[in-house]
Design a protein around this motif. Sequence first.
Motif, PDB file in Angstrom:
ATOM      1  N   LEU A  38       0.826  -1.200   0.000  1.00 35.60           N
ATOM      2  CA  LEU A  38       0.000   0.000   0.000  1.00 35.60           C
ATOM      3  C   LEU A  38       0.865   1.257   0.000  1.00 35.60           C
ATOM      4  CD1 LEU A  38      -2.758   1.374   0.153  1.00 35.60           C
ATOM      5  CD2 LEU A  38      -2.686   1.094   2.644  1.00 35.60           C
ATOM      6  N   CYS A  39       1.934   1.258   0.780  1.00 33.39           N
ATOM      7  CA  CYS A  39       2.829   2.419   0.825  1.00 33.39           C
ATOM      8  C   CYS A  39       3.515   2.637  -0.521  1.00 33.39           C
ATOM      9  CB  CYS A  39       3.868   2.244   1.924  1.00 33.39           C
ATOM     10  SG  CYS A  39       3.220   2.437   3.596  1.00 33.39           S
ATOM     11  N   ILE A  40       3.903   1.548  -1.172  1.00 33.60           N
ATOM     12  CA  ILE A  40       4.512   1.673  -2.503  1.00 33.60           C
ATOM     13  C   ILE A  40       3.521   2.323  -3.473  1.00 33.60           C
ATOM     14  CG2 ILE A  40       5.346   0.362  -4.501  1.00 33.60           C
ATOM     15  CD1 ILE A  40       6.495  -1.676  -2.479  1.00 33.60           C
ATOM     16  N   GLY A  41       2.274   1.855  -3.422  1.00 33.66           N
ATOM     17  CA  GLY A  41       1.261   2.429  -4.301  1.00 33.66           C
ATOM     18  C   GLY A  41       0.992   3.888  -3.991  1.00 33.66           C
ATOM     19  N   LEU A  42       0.816   4.227  -2.720  1.00 30.98           N
ATOM     20  CA  LEU A  42       0.521   5.605  -2.342  1.00 30.98           C
ATOM     21  C   LEU A  42       1.667   6.545  -2.710  1.00 30.98           C
ATOM     22  CD1 LEU A  42      -1.146   5.159   1.174  1.00 30.98           C
ATOM     23  CD2 LEU A  42      -2.269   5.723  -0.988  1.00 30.98           C
ATOM     24  N   VAL A  62      13.737  -3.279  -8.686  1.00 33.03           N
ATOM     25  CA  VAL A  62      12.726  -2.603  -9.497  1.00 33.03           C
ATOM     26  C   VAL A  62      11.601  -3.541  -9.931  1.00 33.03           C
ATOM     27  CG1 VAL A  62      12.334  -1.451 -11.714  1.00 33.03           C
ATOM     28  CG2 VAL A  62      14.247  -0.753 -10.259  1.00 33.03           C
ATOM     29  N   PRO A  63      11.880  -4.774 -10.387  1.00 31.15           N
ATOM     30  CA  PRO A  63      10.764  -5.645 -10.800  1.00 31.15           C
ATOM     31  C   PRO A  63       9.755  -5.906  -9.681  1.00 31.15           C
ATOM     32  CG  PRO A  63      12.835  -6.501 -11.629  1.00 31.15           C
ATOM     33  CD  PRO A  63      13.189  -5.400 -10.675  1.00 31.15           C
ATOM     34  N   ALA A  68       4.480  -4.902  -7.216  1.00 31.34           N
ATOM     35  CA  ALA A  68       3.720  -4.483  -6.037  1.00 31.34           C
ATOM     36  C   ALA A  68       2.780  -3.333  -6.371  1.00 31.34           C
ATOM     37  CB  ALA A  68       4.674  -4.078  -4.917  1.00 31.34           C
ATOM     38  N   PHE A  69       3.254  -2.379  -7.172  1.00 32.52           N
ATOM     39  CA  PHE A  69       2.402  -1.254  -7.577  1.00 32.52           C
ATOM     40  C   PHE A  69       1.220  -1.748  -8.409  1.00 32.52           C
ATOM     41  CE2 PHE A  69       1.287   1.965 -10.778  1.00 32.52           C
ATOM     42  CZ  PHE A  69       0.853   2.987  -9.940  1.00 32.52           C
ATOM     43  N   ASN A  70       1.489  -2.625  -9.362  1.00 32.51           N
ATOM     44  CA  ASN A  70       0.415  -3.163 -10.197  1.00 32.51           C
ATOM     45  C   ASN A  70      -0.570  -3.980  -9.349  1.00 32.51           C
ATOM     46  OD1 ASN A  70       1.504  -2.011 -12.492  1.00 32.51           O
ATOM     47  ND2 ASN A  70       2.664  -3.850 -13.054  1.00 32.51           N
ATOM     48  N   TRP A  71      -0.051  -4.713  -8.366  1.00 29.75           N
ATOM     49  CA  TRP A  71      -0.926  -5.532  -7.527  1.00 29.75           C
ATOM     50  C   TRP A  71      -1.881  -4.658  -6.730  1.00 29.75           C
ATOM     51  CZ3 TRP A  71      -2.609  -6.078  -2.622  1.00 29.75           C
ATOM     52  CH2 TRP A  71      -3.251  -7.272  -2.281  1.00 29.75           C
ATOM     53  N   ILE A  72      -1.377  -3.615  -6.079  1.00 33.32           N
ATOM     54  CA  ILE A  72      -2.249  -2.777  -5.252  1.00 33.32           C
ATOM     55  C   ILE A  72      -3.221  -1.998  -6.116  1.00 33.32           C
ATOM     56  CG2 ILE A  72      -0.792  -0.719  -5.155  1.00 33.32           C
ATOM     57  CD1 ILE A  72      -2.707  -2.302  -2.206  1.00 33.32           C
ATOM     58  N   THR A  73      -2.805  -1.594  -7.320  1.00 36.48           N
ATOM     59  CA  THR A  73      -3.711  -0.897  -8.240  1.00 36.48           C
ATOM     60  C   THR A  73      -4.859  -1.815  -8.652  1.00 36.48           C
ATOM     61  OG1 THR A  73      -1.974   0.566  -9.092  1.00 36.48           O
ATOM     62  CG2 THR A  73      -3.901   0.222 -10.496  1.00 36.48           C
ATOM     63  N   LYS A 265      -7.620   2.770 -15.346  1.00 39.55           N
ATOM     64  CA  LYS A 265      -7.646   2.108 -14.049  1.00 39.55           C
ATOM     65  C   LYS A 265      -6.924   2.945 -13.003  1.00 39.55           C
ATOM     66  CE  LYS A 265      -7.258  -2.324 -13.963  1.00 39.55           C
ATOM     67  NZ  LYS A 265      -6.739  -3.718 -14.054  1.00 39.55           N
ATOM     68  N   MET A 266      -5.786   3.532 -13.361  1.00 46.45           N
ATOM     69  CA  MET A 266      -5.025   4.330 -12.404  1.00 46.45           C
ATOM     70  C   MET A 266      -5.778   5.598 -12.028  1.00 46.45           C
ATOM     71  SD  MET A 266      -1.015   3.849 -13.535  1.00 46.45           S
ATOM     72  CE  MET A 266      -1.220   4.487 -15.201  1.00 46.45           C
ATOM     73  N   TYR A 267      -6.504   6.188 -12.968  1.00 44.86           N
ATOM     74  CA  TYR A 267      -7.261   7.396 -12.640  1.00 44.86           C
ATOM     75  C   TYR A 267      -8.437   7.068 -11.726  1.00 44.86           C
ATOM     76  CZ  TYR A 267      -9.269  12.047 -13.239  1.00 44.86           C
ATOM     77  OH  TYR A 267      -9.748  13.311 -13.012  1.00 44.86           O
ATOM     78  N   ILE A 268      -9.107   5.944 -11.984  1.00 42.80           N
ATOM     79  CA  ILE A 268     -10.211   5.527 -11.116  1.00 42.80           C
ATOM     80  C   ILE A 268      -9.703   5.241  -9.705  1.00 42.80           C
ATOM     81  CG2 ILE A 268     -11.955   3.750 -10.721  1.00 42.80           C
ATOM     82  CD1 ILE A 268     -12.660   5.614 -13.013  1.00 42.80           C
TER      83      ILE A 268
END
Length: 301
Positions: A38-42, A62-63, A68-73, A265-268
């Motif tokens: 969640l912190c990575i995404g935020l 990086v991978p 992780a970013f794609n997963w939380i999104t 998806k990212m904007y939503i």
Amino acid sequence: MSFFRFQKDDIYRLKHALGVPDRITLPNRSKLDGIEALCIGLQRYAYPCRYVDLVKDYGRPVPQLCLAFNWITNFVYDAHRHRLSTLEQEWLAPHHLRTFANAIHQKGAPINNCWGFIHGTVRPTCRPREHQQLVYNGHKQVHSLKYQAVSTPNGMIANLYGPIEGRRHDAFLLRESGLLAELERFSHDTDGNVLCIYGDPAYPLRPQLQVPFPTVAITPDQAAFNGAMSTVRISVEWTFGDIINFFKFTDFKKTQRICLSPCGKMYIVSGIVTNAHTCIYRNITSSYFELVPPSLEEYFQ
């Protein structure tokens, strides 16, 4: 707070409200804590940083950061997309809509049954390699995607639809979104009286959707009506501003690569998290109309 847009204790509240698991497994079988994902995404949504800039903060390659970013999104979108796609929600119950309408009327709106405002926004994207004309917006002169939002006077986003090609008209978004059917079902008070939202002249006039009088051969009373409604309608622009001010990742067009990034998806997801931010900290719209948004737990119940 500048890294995540949420204070430390509120990040844990947000994790619980979103239902993020304590432990997650990424597609490459890597495991990490849900709060870390969640912190990575935020942090990435808060500002358009590179993955390599996050390596020093999380100690992961990086991978893994990308996964992780794609997963939380994907998780937030799949679990909570419905909160921006339907008006059948507890905080939009008839008695709450009447409260919204009264607040707007008290701020100078000539009508007393308007509970929200509708508007479309153009979000610039990278120029695609193929079919550029489909997403080119001639008015803004940019390649873009369009979104439609309904905002309420307590500072929340009640409905968010998109993306649609940037060349499309706002009336096309309205038809494709099915919002009019939603309004016919849910836009009323406890006594059954019809309530409405208010939009600009691009939208058709309906009982549940009011628009300004045409500017041709307008009477002084009609001009006064348009002016008064325009004054309170500015709050919908503040709502769009909150999304890109708090979560600037979606405002950086080099990250909005059609067919290469899940732009819509990212904007939503940014809209969902913006609502969460409003629940905790309020915003300029809720302060202007003197209304309190629902609590974080009430919104995500």
